[in-house]
Design a protein around this motif. Structure first.
Motif, PDB file in Angstrom:
ATOM      1  N   SER A 105       0.836  -1.202   0.000  1.00  0.00           N
ATOM      2  CA  SER A 105       0.000   0.000   0.000  1.00  0.00           C
ATOM      3  C   SER A 105       0.867   1.248   0.000  1.00  0.00           C
ATOM      4  O   SER A 105       0.611   2.206  -0.742  1.00  0.00           O
ATOM      5  CB  SER A 105      -0.925   0.010   1.225  1.00  0.00           C
ATOM      6  N   TYR A 106       1.909   1.229   0.838  1.00  0.00           N
ATOM      7  CA  TYR A 106       2.800   2.393   0.913  1.00  0.00           C
ATOM      8  C   TYR A 106       3.506   2.623  -0.428  1.00  0.00           C
ATOM      9  O   TYR A 106       3.564   3.759  -0.923  1.00  0.00           O
ATOM     10  CB  TYR A 106       3.838   2.184   2.016  1.00  0.00           C
ATOM     11  N   LEU A 109       1.022   3.982  -3.013  1.00  0.00           N
ATOM     12  CA  LEU A 109       0.734   5.397  -2.776  1.00  0.00           C
ATOM     13  C   LEU A 109       1.923   6.274  -3.170  1.00  0.00           C
ATOM     14  O   LEU A 109       1.756   7.336  -3.776  1.00  0.00           O
ATOM     15  CB  LEU A 109       0.385   5.620  -1.303  1.00  0.00           C
ATOM     16  N   ILE A 113       0.298   6.944  -6.879  1.00  0.00           N
ATOM     17  CA  ILE A 113      -0.812   7.850  -6.585  1.00  0.00           C
ATOM     18  C   ILE A 113      -0.308   9.238  -6.187  1.00  0.00           C
ATOM     19  O   ILE A 113      -0.540  10.221  -6.897  1.00  0.00           O
ATOM     20  CB  ILE A 113      -1.708   7.262  -5.477  1.00  0.00           C
ATOM     21  N   LYS A 126       3.747  13.844   2.157  1.00  0.00           N
ATOM     22  CA  LYS A 126       3.246  12.736   1.341  1.00  0.00           C
ATOM     23  C   LYS A 126       3.611  11.391   1.972  1.00  0.00           C
ATOM     24  O   LYS A 126       2.808  10.447   1.977  1.00  0.00           O
ATOM     25  CB  LYS A 126       3.823  12.816  -0.076  1.00  0.00           C
ATOM     26  N   SER A 130       0.994   8.590   3.307  1.00  0.00           N
ATOM     27  CA  SER A 130       1.130   7.212   2.824  1.00  0.00           C
ATOM     28  C   SER A 130       1.293   6.238   3.988  1.00  0.00           C
ATOM     29  O   SER A 130       0.698   5.157   3.997  1.00  0.00           O
ATOM     30  CB  SER A 130       2.343   7.102   1.889  1.00  0.00           C
ATOM     31  N   THR A 133      -2.125   5.991   6.008  1.00  0.00           N
ATOM     32  CA  THR A 133      -3.146   5.298   5.207  1.00  0.00           C
ATOM     33  C   THR A 133      -2.859   3.808   5.087  1.00  0.00           C
ATOM     34  O   THR A 133      -3.751   2.966   5.283  1.00  0.00           O
ATOM     35  CB  THR A 133      -3.232   5.912   3.797  1.00  0.00           C
ATOM     36  N   SER A 134      -1.618   3.459   4.789  1.00  0.00           N
ATOM     37  CA  SER A 134      -1.264   2.042   4.648  1.00  0.00           C
ATOM     38  C   SER A 134      -1.407   1.306   5.977  1.00  0.00           C
ATOM     39  O   SER A 134      -1.846   0.151   6.005  1.00  0.00           O
ATOM     40  CB  SER A 134       0.166   1.901   4.118  1.00  0.00           C
TER      41      SER A 134
END
Length: 320
Positions: A105-106, A109, A113, A126, A130, A133-134
């Protein structure tokens, strides 16, 4: 007329694919977990043994262990050396979900993204977004395994005090949780768990990535083991500092007894647990177990990142 050559499609390096990165993350996390697990068990016992509120609902009034070393030695002496690894199975299950998701995920992102700057740098804000969120995504899906792990970790203590075991195995724990609270019961304590994961990953992923890039761009050091060690030390310290209060709350909520509907008997929510802990035991109770958390996170982070980077290098993948 000479026909134009047929374009050859670019080959994708399998080592940089989603699933390879996922598997490497799980393997590295499993190595780190096995090496440092006794510290995690010690930390959990420390966070539970001073729980004033829980003592009102159980007969566990005598607390033979106090500090980190005394607790670890007490477990090994009175319960057996192998009890220091009690609960390792759901812990590994957790990392099959948690570590794989948080790393991919990291990287998704960061690389696809939010994306790096033209010069290859990745701004701290950022990186922080990241990391948080991850961590949230990964821990939400892994929360049931964390719940089982915490409950199994406390079984040796209960048996030593002559209390009947609540659970007998990983799958028995899953079955009992489902029977009492249904599928929703598997996510008991998930809110403080997710909050902790957000803070820990903000400290771990963000700090490691930022520290590593800072070292590479501001010093003469190369992308080597020494750079990985320095970065992981920074990551472990920041992660422990930010994540310990949420870890205390998470552990207490997950370990508390539940009624027939699967609701907690002692705490109504993570906020209620936080307020009761501070009111009954003082503000510093939120950092109960900080030393083993930090001592565990430092070698865990070191072992994970060294293993992760080395396996990627051996497979020919790009550096993290």
């Amino acid at each position: 007329m000479v026909p134009s050559p047929v374009p050859v499609p670019l080959k994708t390096n399998y080592a940089d694919t989603f699933w390879c990165t996922y598997c490497v993350s799980v393997i590295a996390a499993s190595i780190a977990e096995v090496v440092t697990y006794p510290l995690d068990l010690t930390k959990t016992r420390l966070q539970i043994q001073g729980e004033v509120a829980a003592a009102q609902h159980s007969s566990i009034n005598a607390i033979p262990y106090r500090g980190m070393l005394q607790t670890a030695l007490g477990i090994a002496k009175e319960e057996g050396l192998l009890k220091l690894w009690q609960g390792i199975t759901p812990a590994i299950y957790r990392h099959v979900i948690y570590s794989g998701i948080r790393i991919v995920s990291y990287e998704t992102l960061r690389d696809e993204i939010l994306k790096k700057e033209p010069d290859g740098s990745f701004p701290v804000w950022k990186s922080a977004v990241s990391g948080v969120t991850s961590g949230v995504i990964a821990q939400f899906f892994a929360s049931p395994t964390d719940l089982v792990k915490v409950q199994i970790q406390m079984e040796g203590r209960r048996q030593l005090l002559g209390k009947p075991p609540r659970v007998r195995s990983t799958w028995d724990a899953f079955s009992q949780i489902l029977a009492r609270g249904g599928v929703k019961g598997l996510w008991k304590g998930s809110i403080p768990n997710v909050q902790r994961a957000a803070l820990v990953n903000l400290g771990d992923l963000t700090t490691y990535d930022t520290a590593k890039r800072f070292i590479l761009t501001h010093t003469s050091l190369t992308d080597s083991h020494f750079t990985h060690i320095l970065s992981s030390i920074c990551a472990g310290l920041v992660a422990a500092t930010m994540g310990t209060p949420a870890d205390v709350v998470k552990t207490r909520i997950m370990n508390q007894p539940t009624d027939s509907k699967g609701n907690g008997v002692i705490y109504k929510s993570s906020v209620d647990c936080l307020m009761k802990t501070v009111r009954n035991e003082g503000l510093f109770a939120l950092y109960k177990g900080f030393l083993p958390v930090w001592i565990r996170m430092a070698p865990w982070s070191l072992t994970f990142w060294l293993s992760f980077e080395q396996i990627r290098f051996m497979l020919g993948a790009t550096a993290f």
